[in-house]
Write a protein that holds these residues in place. Sequence first.
Motif, PDB file in Angstrom:
ATOM      1  N   LYS A  39       0.828  -1.209   0.000  1.00  0.00           N
ATOM      2  CA  LYS A  39       0.000   0.000   0.000  1.00  0.00           C
ATOM      3  C   LYS A  39       0.861   1.257   0.000  1.00  0.00           C
ATOM      4  CE  LYS A  39      -3.812  -2.280   2.403  1.00  0.00           C
ATOM      5  NZ  LYS A  39      -4.614  -2.352   3.643  1.00  0.00           N
ATOM      6  N   PRO A  59       0.840   1.109   6.517  1.00  0.00           N
ATOM      7  CA  PRO A  59      -0.529   1.375   6.028  1.00  0.00           C
ATOM      8  C   PRO A  59      -1.016   2.774   6.369  1.00  0.00           C
ATOM      9  CG  PRO A  59      -0.396  -0.769   7.104  1.00  0.00           C
ATOM     10  CD  PRO A  59       0.876  -0.067   7.404  1.00  0.00           C
ATOM     11  N   ILE A  63      -9.818   1.383   2.816  1.00  0.00           N
ATOM     12  CA  ILE A  63      -8.488   0.957   3.250  1.00  0.00           C
ATOM     13  C   ILE A  63      -8.510   0.336   4.632  1.00  0.00           C
ATOM     14  CG2 ILE A  63      -6.165   1.746   3.813  1.00  0.00           C
ATOM     15  CD1 ILE A  63      -6.361   3.752   1.618  1.00  0.00           C
TER      16      ILE A  63
END
Length: 376
Positions: free
Chosen positions: A12, A70, A102
Amino acid sequence: MRLDNTLKLGNKLFLSMLFLLCFYHTVKNLKQRLILRNALIFSTIILILSSLGQLPHMSLLTLRLRLFEPYIAIFNALVIIMMLPIPKTGKIFGSIILLFIIIQPPRVEQVKTVNTISEIDNKINAFISPGDFALFENSAQASPAKAGERYDKCSRKDRSHWLTYLQKDLGVKFFSQIGDDAHPFNNLRHMYITNGLYKGEPLGMDNEIEFIKLLKDWGVNKACIWSPTAKGFFDDSRYFKLLGKSKKYICYSATYGILPEVRLSKGGTGRLIDEGPFSFKVFLENVSEIQTVTINKNYFNFWSAYDEEGNQISLRKSNQKIRFDTANNGYIFFKYRKGIFLNLISLLAISFALLFDVFKRRFYPPSQKTTDFTRG
């Protein structure tokens, strides 16, 4: 560093950096370009550091950094959304949608609990008993070795965070055993063995004299180890004899004479009474003149001592132990200063954990899957 490794380490984060880079070349505003450039530089540094886990002493740092990847990716995406040439309401709506996509719901698993340590290792109490001062070999996630990977690796499911409860459950004292994760940060790391290492070197003939002297000085009478290196050391040592093997440890008993916990320099006797985490007493007998008293407890400047009349006694450190001078018989009262600020932080952390647990139970009912907490 290869591209596939980069994607594997920070998928990510790496994708968010690609978007940042593309967006950077389309933006003309100098202030926006500066923000984008700084976000790119910071993300690159984190991504590079997260890929250095194979280097000595870096594995623990990289594990910690990967926890933040993240969130940095989310921040990068929010930066791009806030710079898009769309109305403010559209930016807010887009940010909310991004967070829902997300951020995944927390995985809730029921943790297996036990009533006694014997449910994990039902043979350990055959080799250690109340009153023992035991050395338990530590297990480390990151290599504490001075040179590369010269240390014994253990399975995470075999030795875990449950070990600290053993002291209370069996009524024994540990000699500087500090769990799985904290060994690189413990200022007493010269006082225990970790994954077959003592002070970063394999336990063996080269450091036997120093190590045995340390155990004798502190009065350690039992040793429970798991690594092949430590087993070879204790099997060959004339200072220990084998007691047996429990489910998780190999246990040994010291053959040398055990020194008392309270030692007086010119005769007399002493003993520890009412020991707790923040206080204890020392009872002295047959003291006829001023002399030095040494206690088998780690010195720290938060400890203070008082005699029966309330007079404060000056404490000092000697080989990491508490030492003081006195000419009186009777009780010496020790108290550990409690930090109000630290207590407040602990209270806030506990309150947050309770609120989070209530939130999980209300919105994410526990699944039927259970996790054995001995895996750490």
